[in-house]
Design a protein around this motif. Sequence first.
Motif: not given
Length: 171
Positions: A11, A14-15, A17-19, A21-22, A24
């Motif tokens: 988790n 994953g979090q 990785q999402q951060n 992407i944001k 970027k």
Amino acid sequence: MSSTSDERLMNVLGQAQQNLIKAKDPTPCVMISEENWKSIIETMQQQLEVQNRLGELIRYLPTDRQLVNYIDQVEDIHIRHEEKWMKQLTFEAEKMQADLENRSKTMEKEFQSQVGKLNEQHATELDKAKTDLEQQMISYGDRLYKRIIIPCLLMMLLSAVLVLLATYRIL
């Protein structure tokens, strides 16, 4: 415990990785300076002043009902004056027509009494006088027509001016 810690780790990853992407795609930031704030506030104050002034002006504008009453009054005045002028012009026209008829009858009687006594020269003069009289009657009819048309046109122009004045007062 290892399964829950693995899940937590997944988790967190994953979090993360999402951060990433944001992060970027940066979003632009707008900065409003003190000068801009002052200009915005002054503009809003001016708009409020304009609205207040418009509110004051609206109190002095006539209502729809007042405008309708005013136009009705103008129409009534126009109709009364037109009727009065038409009666007067009709009376004058009838009077002048009666005078012309009396004159023409009198002249016709005179001419008829003299026809028997006169020779051809006098007969041609009689025809000439008749044509002159007819021309005079036509001329008089034209003058009478002009006397009727001019006041009617003036009345129409007066009505148009009054309506324009009423419209101008509305604006």
